[in-house]
Motif scaffolding. Structure first.
Motif, PDB file in Angstrom:
ATOM      1  N   ALA A 171      21.503   9.814  28.212  1.00  0.00           N
ATOM      2  CA  ALA A 171      22.443  10.458  29.131  1.00  0.00           C
ATOM      3  C   ALA A 171      23.370   9.419  29.766  1.00  0.00           C
ATOM      4  CB  ALA A 171      21.687  11.233  30.205  1.00  0.00           C
ATOM      5  N   ALA A 172      22.817   8.297  30.200  1.00  0.00           N
ATOM      6  CA  ALA A 172      23.627   7.241  30.820  1.00  0.00           C
ATOM      7  C   ALA A 172      24.595   6.628  29.808  1.00  0.00           C
ATOM      8  CB  ALA A 172      22.724   6.162  31.410  1.00  0.00           C
ATOM      9  N   THR A 173      24.124   6.417  28.585  1.00  0.00           N
ATOM     10  CA  THR A 173      24.976   5.857  27.527  1.00  0.00           C
ATOM     11  C   THR A 173      26.140   6.795  27.224  1.00  0.00           C
ATOM     12  OG1 THR A 173      23.114   4.667  26.549  1.00  0.00           O
ATOM     13  CG2 THR A 173      25.007   5.090  25.116  1.00  0.00           C
ATOM     14  N   VAL A 174      25.838   8.068  27.065  1.00  0.00           N
ATOM     15  CA  VAL A 174      26.876   9.064  26.757  1.00  0.00           C
ATOM     16  C   VAL A 174      27.852   9.175  27.931  1.00  0.00           C
ATOM     17  CG1 VAL A 174      27.296  11.524  26.364  1.00  0.00           C
ATOM     18  CG2 VAL A 174      25.519  10.330  25.058  1.00  0.00           C
ATOM     19  N   GLU A 175      27.339   9.167  29.147  1.00  0.00           N
ATOM     20  CA  GLU A 175      28.213   9.255  30.321  1.00  0.00           C
ATOM     21  C   GLU A 175      29.216   8.102  30.339  1.00  0.00           C
ATOM     22  OE1 GLU A 175      27.978   9.615  35.178  1.00  0.00           O
ATOM     23  OE2 GLU A 175      26.187   9.973  33.985  1.00  0.00           O
ATOM     24  N   THR A 176      28.739   6.905  30.093  1.00  0.00           N
ATOM     25  CA  THR A 176      29.622   5.736  30.054  1.00  0.00           C
ATOM     26  C   THR A 176      30.639   5.855  28.924  1.00  0.00           C
ATOM     27  OG1 THR A 176      27.886   4.342  30.990  1.00  0.00           O
ATOM     28  CG2 THR A 176      29.667   3.225  29.818  1.00  0.00           C
ATOM     29  N   LEU A 177      30.198   6.337  27.783  1.00  0.00           N
ATOM     30  CA  LEU A 177      31.055   6.456  26.607  1.00  0.00           C
ATOM     31  C   LEU A 177      32.170   7.482  26.785  1.00  0.00           C
ATOM     32  CD1 LEU A 177      31.456   5.686  23.559  1.00  0.00           C
ATOM     33  CD2 LEU A 177      29.931   7.611  23.040  1.00  0.00           C
ATOM     34  N   ILE A 178      31.835   8.652  27.326  1.00  0.00           N
ATOM     35  CA  ILE A 178      32.821   9.741  27.358  1.00  0.00           C
ATOM     36  C   ILE A 178      33.644   9.809  28.643  1.00  0.00           C
ATOM     37  CG2 ILE A 178      31.467  11.102  25.722  1.00  0.00           C
ATOM     38  CD1 ILE A 178      30.719  12.969  28.078  1.00  0.00           C
ATOM     39  N   THR A 179      33.228   9.141  29.702  1.00  0.00           N
ATOM     40  CA  THR A 179      33.949   9.229  30.976  1.00  0.00           C
ATOM     41  C   THR A 179      35.438   8.908  30.843  1.00  0.00           C
ATOM     42  OG1 THR A 179      32.000   8.912  32.347  1.00  0.00           O
ATOM     43  CG2 THR A 179      34.109   8.326  33.334  1.00  0.00           C
ATOM     44  N   PRO A 180      35.824   7.820  30.163  1.00  0.00           N
ATOM     45  CA  PRO A 180      37.262   7.539  30.064  1.00  0.00           C
ATOM     46  C   PRO A 180      38.048   8.659  29.365  1.00  0.00           C
ATOM     47  CG  PRO A 180      35.989   5.621  29.406  1.00  0.00           C
ATOM     48  CD  PRO A 180      35.023   6.751  29.565  1.00  0.00           C
ATOM     49  N   VAL A 181      37.479   9.248  28.337  1.00  0.00           N
ATOM     50  CA  VAL A 181      38.163  10.318  27.594  1.00  0.00           C
ATOM     51  C   VAL A 181      38.281  11.570  28.456  1.00  0.00           C
ATOM     52  CG1 VAL A 181      37.978  11.871  25.603  1.00  0.00           C
ATOM     53  CG2 VAL A 181      37.462   9.438  25.350  1.00  0.00           C
ATOM     54  N   VAL A 182      37.187  11.941  29.105  1.00  0.00           N
ATOM     55  CA  VAL A 182      37.179  13.133  29.954  1.00  0.00           C
ATOM     56  C   VAL A 182      38.170  12.961  31.108  1.00  0.00           C
ATOM     57  CG1 VAL A 182      35.744  14.480  31.538  1.00  0.00           C
ATOM     58  CG2 VAL A 182      34.834  13.803  29.297  1.00  0.00           C
ATOM     59  N   THR A 183      38.182  11.782  31.709  1.00  0.00           N
ATOM     60  CA  THR A 183      39.096  11.493  32.820  1.00  0.00           C
ATOM     61  C   THR A 183      40.548  11.529  32.355  1.00  0.00           C
ATOM     62  OG1 THR A 183      37.398  10.142  33.868  1.00  0.00           O
ATOM     63  CG2 THR A 183      39.654   9.812  34.616  1.00  0.00           C
ATOM     64  N   GLU A 184      40.811  10.942  31.207  1.00  0.00           N
ATOM     65  CA  GLU A 184      42.174  10.932  30.657  1.00  0.00           C
ATOM     66  C   GLU A 184      42.668  12.353  30.381  1.00  0.00           C
ATOM     67  OE1 GLU A 184      44.040   9.501  26.519  1.00  0.00           O
ATOM     68  OE2 GLU A 184      43.149   7.873  27.707  1.00  0.00           O
ATOM     69  N   MET A 185      41.751  13.256  30.062  1.00  0.00           N
ATOM     70  CA  MET A 185      42.108  14.646  29.794  1.00  0.00           C
ATOM     71  C   MET A 185      42.342  15.442  31.085  1.00  0.00           C
ATOM     72  SD  MET A 185      39.517  15.478  26.634  1.00  0.00           S
ATOM     73  CE  MET A 185      40.222  17.094  26.256  1.00  0.00           C
ATOM     74  N   GLY A 186      42.081  14.813  32.229  1.00  0.00           N
ATOM     75  CA  GLY A 186      42.336  15.469  33.511  1.00  0.00           C
ATOM     76  C   GLY A 186      41.133  16.137  34.148  1.00  0.00           C
ATOM     77  N   TYR A 187      39.940  15.808  33.677  1.00  0.00           N
ATOM     78  CA  TYR A 187      38.725  16.411  34.208  1.00  0.00           C
ATOM     79  C   TYR A 187      37.873  15.348  34.887  1.00  0.00           C
ATOM     80  CZ  TYR A 187      40.093  19.938  30.830  1.00  0.00           C
ATOM     81  OH  TYR A 187      40.806  20.861  30.112  1.00  0.00           O
ATOM     82  N   GLY A 188      36.969  15.824  35.720  1.00  0.00           N
ATOM     83  CA  GLY A 188      35.935  14.961  36.273  1.00  0.00           C
ATOM     84  C   GLY A 188      34.657  15.217  35.500  1.00  0.00           C
ATOM     85  N   LEU A 189      33.853  14.198  35.344  1.00  0.00           N
ATOM     86  CA  LEU A 189      32.562  14.363  34.673  1.00  0.00           C
ATOM     87  C   LEU A 189      31.508  14.541  35.756  1.00  0.00           C
ATOM     88  CD1 LEU A 189      31.127  14.432  31.954  1.00  0.00           C
ATOM     89  CD2 LEU A 189      30.846  11.962  32.118  1.00  0.00           C
ATOM     90  N   TRP A 190      31.039  15.772  35.935  1.00  0.00           N
ATOM     91  CA  TRP A 190      30.072  16.075  36.988  1.00  0.00           C
ATOM     92  C   TRP A 190      28.701  15.516  36.621  1.00  0.00           C
ATOM     93  CZ3 TRP A 190      30.272  17.638  41.863  1.00  0.00           C
ATOM     94  CH2 TRP A 190      29.100  18.082  42.470  1.00  0.00           C
ATOM     95  N   ASP A 191      28.280  15.716  35.349  1.00  0.00           N
ATOM     96  CA  ASP A 191      26.937  15.275  34.976  1.00  0.00           C
ATOM     97  C   ASP A 191      26.781  15.238  33.459  1.00  0.00           C
ATOM     98  OD1 ASP A 191      24.375  14.410  35.514  1.00  0.00           O
ATOM     99  OD2 ASP A 191      23.627  16.333  36.216  1.00  0.00           O
ATOM    100  N   VAL A 192      25.826  14.439  33.009  1.00  0.00           N
ATOM    101  CA  VAL A 192      25.392  14.427  31.615  1.00  0.00           C
ATOM    102  C   VAL A 192      23.870  14.444  31.645  1.00  0.00           C
ATOM    103  CG1 VAL A 192      25.311  13.162  29.430  1.00  0.00           C
ATOM    104  CG2 VAL A 192      27.403  13.122  30.816  1.00  0.00           C
ATOM    105  N   GLU A 193      23.294  15.384  30.927  1.00  0.00           N
ATOM    106  CA  GLU A 193      21.838  15.482  30.831  1.00  0.00           C
ATOM    107  C   GLU A 193      21.431  15.517  29.369  1.00  0.00           C
ATOM    108  OE1 GLU A 193      19.744  18.148  33.984  1.00  0.00           O
ATOM    109  OE2 GLU A 193      21.527  19.206  33.266  1.00  0.00           O
TER     110      GLU A 193
END
Length: 155
Positions: free
Chosen positions: A8-30
């Protein structure tokens, strides 16, 4: 469980820049096991709310990034009206909202569940205003926390 926390932590780090660039906040990854299946759950947020098109857009964007990881199902969703609070940032985002806190074990007064207005958050815990008093809860004592939405008074 360490496997799930690490992925979950690895995926969160990996996808956060893409999700943020798309205009969203990443609330959680489980990353959780249900029966024999592993679910990778990505929860999005934005001020105007999340709809199914937002979830589909992010799903398509992150799917290729996750092909080398071990999961059975990828779910992308919104945190919903009643949000699960697991991280200090989650609590900070909902200060002033009605919140339920459940403890792992009863406290000195014998209570295991509290509902009130979340008034503050710091590095070690949160403060909830219940009736006329404020109660401080350490993060390590909280088993579950979520916002409580008043569905009966929707206008």
């Amino acid at each position: 469980m360490a496997k799930s926390n690490n992925l979950a932590a690895t995926v969160e780090t990996l996808i956060t820049p893409v999700v943020t660039e798309m205009g969203y906040g990443l609330w959680d990854v489980e990353y959780v096991r249900e029966g024999a299946e592993w679910y990778l759950r990505v929860t999005l947020d934005k001020e105007s709310g999340i709809d199914i098109e937002d979830c589909e857009k992010v799903h398509r964007a992150i799917l290729p990034m996750l092909e080398n990881y071990d999961w059975d199902h990828l779910e992308v969703s919104s945190p919903g009206a009643e949000r699960t609070l697991r991280k200090p940032a989650h609590f900070s985002a909902v200060i002033g909202q009605n919140t339920e806190i459940r403890l792992f074990s009863p406290d000195a007064s014998g209570n295991k569940s509290y509902t009130g207005i979340l008034t503050s958050v710091n590095d070690v815990g949160v403060t909830l205003k219940c009736a006329d008093s404020e109660i401080v809860f350490a993060f390590d004592k909280i088993a579950k926390a979520q916002t409580i939405y008043d569905f009966e008074n929707i206008k």
